[in-house]
Design a protein around this motif. Structure first.
Motif, PDB file in Angstrom:
ATOM      1  N   ILE A   1       0.893  -1.403   0.337  1.00 46.01           N
ATOM      2  CA  ILE A   1       0.085   0.134  -0.072  1.00 46.01           C
ATOM      3  C   ILE A   1       0.690   1.472   0.334  1.00 46.01           C
ATOM      4  N   GLN A   2       1.864   1.208   0.760  1.00 43.24           N
ATOM      5  CA  GLN A   2       2.594   2.593   1.115  1.00 43.24           C
ATOM      6  C   GLN A   2       3.631   2.695  -0.679  1.00 43.24           C
ATOM      7  N   LEU A   3       3.913   1.703  -1.049  1.00 43.67           N
ATOM      8  CA  LEU A   3       4.610   1.622  -2.526  1.00 43.67           C
ATOM      9  C   LEU A   3       3.545   2.384  -3.369  1.00 43.67           C
ATOM     10  N   GLY A   4       2.259   1.984  -3.423  1.00 41.29           N
ATOM     11  CA  GLY A   4       1.553   2.289  -4.326  1.00 41.29           C
ATOM     12  C   GLY A   4       0.988   3.902  -3.967  1.00 41.29           C
ATOM     13  N   LYS A   5       0.924   4.242  -2.682  1.00 37.09           N
ATOM     14  CA  LYS A   5       0.810   5.729  -2.366  1.00 37.09           C
ATOM     15  C   LYS A   5       2.039   6.567  -3.069  1.00 37.09           C
ATOM     16  N   ILE A   6       3.031   5.943  -2.799  1.00 36.19           N
ATOM     17  CA  ILE A   6       4.262   6.811  -3.367  1.00 36.19           C
ATOM     18  C   ILE A   6       4.085   6.746  -5.017  1.00 36.19           C
ATOM     19  N   GLY A   7       3.597   5.848  -5.623  1.00 38.26           N
ATOM     20  CA  GLY A   7       3.513   5.924  -6.774  1.00 38.26           C
ATOM     21  C   GLY A   7       2.498   6.820  -7.334  1.00 38.26           C
ATOM     22  N   ILE A   8       1.278   6.974  -6.413  1.00 42.34           N
ATOM     23  CA  ILE A   8       0.436   7.991  -6.954  1.00 42.34           C
ATOM     24  C   ILE A   8       1.013   9.235  -6.718  1.00 42.34           C
ATOM     25  N   ALA A   9       1.927   9.642  -5.816  1.00 45.67           N
ATOM     26  CA  ALA A   9       2.612  10.736  -5.715  1.00 45.67           C
ATOM     27  C   ALA A   9       3.358  11.103  -6.994  1.00 45.67           C
ATOM     28  N   TYR A  10       4.173  10.132  -7.380  1.00 47.55           N
ATOM     29  CA  TYR A  10       4.712  10.427  -8.480  1.00 47.55           C
ATOM     30  C   TYR A  10       4.040  10.771 -10.079  1.00 47.55           C
ATOM     31  N   LEU A  11       2.834   9.966  -9.720  1.00 43.21           N
ATOM     32  CA  LEU A  11       2.019  10.145 -11.031  1.00 43.21           C
ATOM     33  C   LEU A  11       1.304  11.553 -11.258  1.00 43.21           C
ATOM     34  N   ASN A  12       0.678  11.568  -9.810  1.00 43.56           N
ATOM     35  CA  ASN A  12      -0.142  12.765  -9.729  1.00 43.56           C
ATOM     36  C   ASN A  12       0.725  14.223  -9.484  1.00 43.56           C
ATOM     37  N   ASP A  13       1.308  14.121  -8.435  1.00 41.60           N
ATOM     38  CA  ASP A  13       2.109  15.370  -7.883  1.00 41.60           C
ATOM     39  C   ASP A  13       3.285  15.818  -8.908  1.00 41.60           C
ATOM     40  N   PHE A  14       4.141  14.911  -8.975  1.00 43.17           N
ATOM     41  CA  PHE A  14       5.489  15.055  -9.516  1.00 43.17           C
ATOM     42  C   PHE A  14       5.481  14.861 -11.112  1.00 43.17           C
ATOM     43  N   LYS A  15       4.614  14.365 -11.744  1.00 39.12           N
ATOM     44  CA  LYS A  15       4.596  13.808 -13.084  1.00 39.12           C
ATOM     45  C   LYS A  15       5.804  13.073 -13.472  1.00 39.12           C
ATOM     46  N   ASP A  16       6.334  12.211 -12.596  1.00 37.34           N
ATOM     47  CA  ASP A  16       7.343  11.466 -12.988  1.00 37.34           C
ATOM     48  C   ASP A  16       6.920  10.184 -13.215  1.00 37.34           C
ATOM     49  N   TYR A  17       6.462   9.917 -14.583  1.00 31.31           N
ATOM     50  CA  TYR A  17       5.922   8.531 -14.768  1.00 31.31           C
ATOM     51  C   TYR A  17       6.762   7.142 -14.823  1.00 31.31           C
ATOM     52  N   LYS A  18       7.968   7.480 -14.980  1.00 31.74           N
ATOM     53  CA  LYS A  18       8.871   6.378 -14.927  1.00 31.74           C
ATOM     54  C   LYS A  18       9.039   5.856 -13.405  1.00 31.74           C
ATOM     55  N   LYS A  19       9.236   6.858 -12.440  1.00 37.46           N
ATOM     56  CA  LYS A  19       8.954   6.245 -11.149  1.00 37.46           C
ATOM     57  C   LYS A  19       7.839   5.744 -10.768  1.00 37.46           C
ATOM     58  N   ALA A  20       6.839   6.481 -11.083  1.00 37.54           N
ATOM     59  CA  ALA A  20       5.490   5.981 -10.740  1.00 37.54           C
ATOM     60  C   ALA A  20       5.336   4.349 -11.208  1.00 37.54           C
ATOM     61  N   ILE A  21       5.783   4.279 -12.377  1.00 37.35           N
ATOM     62  CA  ILE A  21       5.592   2.920 -12.954  1.00 37.35           C
ATOM     63  C   ILE A  21       6.129   1.841 -12.074  1.00 37.35           C
ATOM     64  N   SER A  22       7.694   2.437 -11.821  1.00 31.11           N
ATOM     65  CA  SER A  22       8.503   1.425 -11.020  1.00 31.11           C
ATOM     66  C   SER A  22       7.480   1.134  -9.443  1.00 31.11           C
ATOM     67  N   TYR A  23       7.131   2.103  -8.975  1.00 26.78           N
ATOM     68  CA  TYR A  23       6.149   1.799  -7.584  1.00 26.78           C
ATOM     69  C   TYR A  23       5.035   1.006  -8.005  1.00 26.78           C
ATOM     70  N   PHE A  24       4.620   1.273  -8.805  1.00 22.50           N
ATOM     71  CA  PHE A  24       3.233   0.656  -9.270  1.00 22.50           C
ATOM     72  C   PHE A  24       3.510  -1.040  -9.643  1.00 22.50           C
ATOM     73  N   SER A  25       4.562  -1.200 -10.098  1.00 26.52           N
ATOM     74  CA  SER A  25       4.840  -2.311 -10.653  1.00 26.52           C
ATOM     75  C   SER A  25       5.275  -3.377  -9.201  1.00 26.52           C
ATOM     76  N   LYS A  26       6.012  -2.713  -8.437  1.00 27.64           N
ATOM     77  CA  LYS A  26       6.282  -3.438  -7.198  1.00 27.64           C
ATOM     78  C   LYS A  26       4.967  -3.625  -6.419  1.00 27.64           C
ATOM     79  N   ALA A  27       3.978  -2.323  -6.407  1.00 27.99           N
ATOM     80  CA  ALA A  27       3.041  -2.835  -5.552  1.00 27.99           C
ATOM     81  C   ALA A  27       2.076  -3.975  -6.122  1.00 27.99           C
ATOM     82  N   VAL A  28       1.957  -4.209  -7.523  1.00 29.71           N
ATOM     83  CA  VAL A  28       1.223  -5.180  -8.227  1.00 29.71           C
ATOM     84  C   VAL A  28       1.955  -6.465  -7.748  1.00 29.71           C
TER      85      VAL A  28
END
Length: 167
Positions: free
Chosen positions: A33-60
């Motif tokens: 859950i925490q990995l996913g939340k960090i992914g959301i921050a990178y997706l929505n707040d920072f617009k760093d999609y590469k890092k978001a993808i990395s965090y979401f992949s780990k959460a999945v």
């Protein structure tokens, strides 16, 4: 608070530190859950999609390991969204379809409708208007079954945009 105050770099460093700290947690679901939340921050707040993808992949991956279907649905959808925004359309389509399949299995009409909407949006980004319209129509039918008017509104707005912009 750090992000809202405009201190983006400090906020990113804090998220990275949090990610390192939670890695050692014994509760895998908390970690996921925490990995996913960090992914959301990178997706929505920072617009760093590469890092978001990395965090979401780990959460999945963790959600699959602990067999949490609902979490898989959530993080696969977010992963697909990040892939779509980074123009990795084929990967986005694959992950949306995987999430939709799980939502159908879980009888989660709300998630199913929103994921089909996301899939349609991805097709639209790929300039495949015909496929986008088909997915939006499917999404609307599922949303009607779930009786969620806000989801229906989102889908109708997407359909209206296609009619206005593309047809």
């Amino acid at each position: 608070v750090l992000y809202e105050s405009g201190n983006i770099e400090r906020a990113k460093k804090t998220y990275e530190k949090a990610a390192r700290l939670i890695k050692g947690t014994e509760n895998k679901r908390d970690f996921e859950i925490q990995l996913g939340k960090i992914g959301i921050a990178y997706l929505n707040d920072f617009k760093d999609y590469k890092k978001a993808i990395s965090y979401f992949s780990k959460a999945v991956s963790i959600a699959k390991e602990i067999e949490s279907k609902q979490d898989q649905i959530k993080w696969l959808g977010k992963l697909a969204e990040a892939e779509e925004k980074s123009k990795k359309f084929e990967a986005a389509v694959k992950h949306y379809k995987e999430a939709i399949k799980l939502a159908i299995y879980q009888k989660d009409k709300e998630s199913q409708a929103l994921l089909i909407l996301g899939l349609g949006t991805t097709y639209l980004d790929m300039n495949n208007t015909k496929e986008a319209m088909a997915e939006f129509s499917k999404a609307l039918e599922v949303a009607k079954e779930s009786k969620n008017e806000l989801t229906q509104l989102k889908i109708l707005m997407a359909l209206g945009k296609v009619y206005f912009d593309c047809l």
